[in-house]
Design a protein around this motif. Structure first.
Motif, PDB file in Angstrom:
ATOM      1  N   THR A 281       0.845  -1.200   0.000  1.00 15.57           N
ATOM      2  CA  THR A 281       0.000   0.000   0.000  1.00 15.57           C
ATOM      3  C   THR A 281       0.878   1.248   0.000  1.00 15.57           C
ATOM      4  O   THR A 281       2.017   1.224   0.479  1.00 15.57           O
ATOM      5  CB  THR A 281      -0.928   0.065   1.233  1.00 15.57           C
ATOM      6  OG1 THR A 281      -0.123   0.233   2.412  1.00 15.57           O
ATOM      7  CG2 THR A 281      -1.809  -1.173   1.346  1.00 15.57           C
TER       8      THR A 281
ATOM      9  N   SER B 242      -3.285  12.196  -1.390  1.00 17.61           N
ATOM     10  CA  SER B 242      -3.900  10.867  -1.449  1.00 17.61           C
ATOM     11  C   SER B 242      -5.421  10.888  -1.341  1.00 17.61           C
ATOM     12  O   SER B 242      -6.084  10.040  -1.945  1.00 17.61           O
ATOM     13  CB  SER B 242      -3.300   9.946  -0.390  1.00 17.61           C
ATOM     14  OG  SER B 242      -3.647  10.381   0.902  1.00 17.61           O
TER      15      SER B 242
ATOM     16  N   ASN C 173      -7.643   8.877  -3.929  1.00 19.52           N
ATOM     17  CA  ASN C 173      -8.476   7.785  -3.431  1.00 19.52           C
ATOM     18  C   ASN C 173      -9.950   7.997  -3.774  1.00 19.52           C
ATOM     19  O   ASN C 173     -10.664   7.046  -4.057  1.00 19.52           O
ATOM     20  CB  ASN C 173      -8.302   7.608  -1.925  1.00 19.52           C
ATOM     21  CG  ASN C 173      -6.943   7.044  -1.579  1.00 19.52           C
ATOM     22  OD1 ASN C 173      -6.268   6.452  -2.413  1.00 19.52           O
ATOM     23  ND2 ASN C 173      -6.523   7.263  -0.350  1.00 19.52           N
TER      24      ASN C 173
ATOM     25  N   HIS D 292     -11.635   4.857  -5.837  1.00 22.60           N
ATOM     26  CA  HIS D 292     -12.477   3.963  -5.038  1.00 22.60           C
ATOM     27  C   HIS D 292     -13.928   4.419  -5.123  1.00 22.60           C
ATOM     28  O   HIS D 292     -14.591   4.603  -4.109  1.00 22.60           O
ATOM     29  CB  HIS D 292     -11.995   3.930  -3.584  1.00 22.60           C
ATOM     30  CG  HIS D 292     -10.586   3.496  -3.451  1.00 22.60           C
ATOM     31  ND1 HIS D 292     -10.173   2.195  -3.680  1.00 22.60           N
ATOM     32  CD2 HIS D 292      -9.460   4.197  -3.157  1.00 22.60           C
ATOM     33  CE1 HIS D 292      -8.872   2.119  -3.511  1.00 22.60           C
ATOM     34  NE2 HIS D 292      -8.409   3.310  -3.208  1.00 22.60           N
TER      35      HIS D 292
END
Length: 166
Positions: free
Chosen positions: A55, A91, A95, A99
Motif C-alpha cells: 500500500t 492521497s 483515493n 475507489h
C-alpha cells in the motif's frame, strides 16, 4: 436556488483521472530511491521492499520511519518528512476517484462519483459520498497533477542532493 456548476465532459474527466493515476504511480515509485538511500540498500533490494509493501501508506511509513532513525541527519530527515507529507496530502483526492463508481443524470446534468467506502461513526454508518464531476472537480484534479509533478521534481532533487541510488 443555486446556480448549477459548469459541466465537464465525462471522457475529458476520465482522461484527467488517468493522468492523475499515471502521475501518482510515477511519483510513488520514486520512494524506491528514498528507501534505498535512507536504509543503505541498493536499488534492487529497495525495489523488492517497495513491492512487498503493498500500500502507499506502508511505503510512506517505511520512508518516514527510516528518516527518523538516529543516524539520519536532521536536514535530511526534515526534507524526507516534508516530501512524504506532500505526497500524503494528495492521497485523499486520488483515493476519491480510484475507489468510486460513477453515476449519470438522465436529464443531462453532471455525472457524479459515488465513493465506495464506509465511514464507521459512533452510532451510524456513512457511505456513498457523492461528488459532482464538474469544472471545479476537474480543476482540483489538475491542481493535484501539478503538485505531484512538483513533488516528483523535488524527490529527484533530494535523490541527487543526498547521493541516493539512481
Amino acid at each position: 436556488m443555486h446556480k448549477a456548476a459548469e459541466p465537464v465532459q465525462f471522457d475529458d474527466f476520465l482522461l484527467l483521472i488517468g493522468k492523475l493515476n499515471y502521475t501518482w504511480t510515477n511519483t510513488e515509485s520514486l520512494l524506491i530511491h528514498l528507501i534505498a538511500g535512507l536504509s543503505g540498500m541498493d536499488k534492487e533490494v529497495a525495489t523488492v521492499v517497495f513491492l512487498t509493501l503493498n500500500t502507499t501508506r506502508a511505503r510512506i511509513d517505511m520512508v518516514e520511519r527510516l528518516s527518523k532513525l538516529d543516524r539520519i541527519d536532521k536536514v535530511e530527515r526534515d526534507r524526507m518528512l516534508a516530501l512524504t507529507r506532500r505526497i500524503q496530502s494528495q492521497s485523499a483526492l486520488r483515493n476519491r476517484y480510484n475507489h468510486c463508481i460513477y453515476a449519470f443524470d438522465s436529464e443531462g446534468g453532471n455525472p457524479r462519483s459515488i465513493l465506495m467506502r464506509i465511514a464507521d461513526r459512533k452510532d451510524r454508518l456513512m457511505m456513498g459520498q457523492v461528488n459532482d464531476l464538474d469544472a471545479a472537480a476537474a480543476s482540483d484534479v489538475e491542481a493535484a497533477i501539478a503538485e505531484l509533478a512538483a513533488i516528483n521534481r523535488d524527490i529527484w532533487k533530494a535523490i541527487g542532493d543526498f547521493g541516493y541510488p539512481h
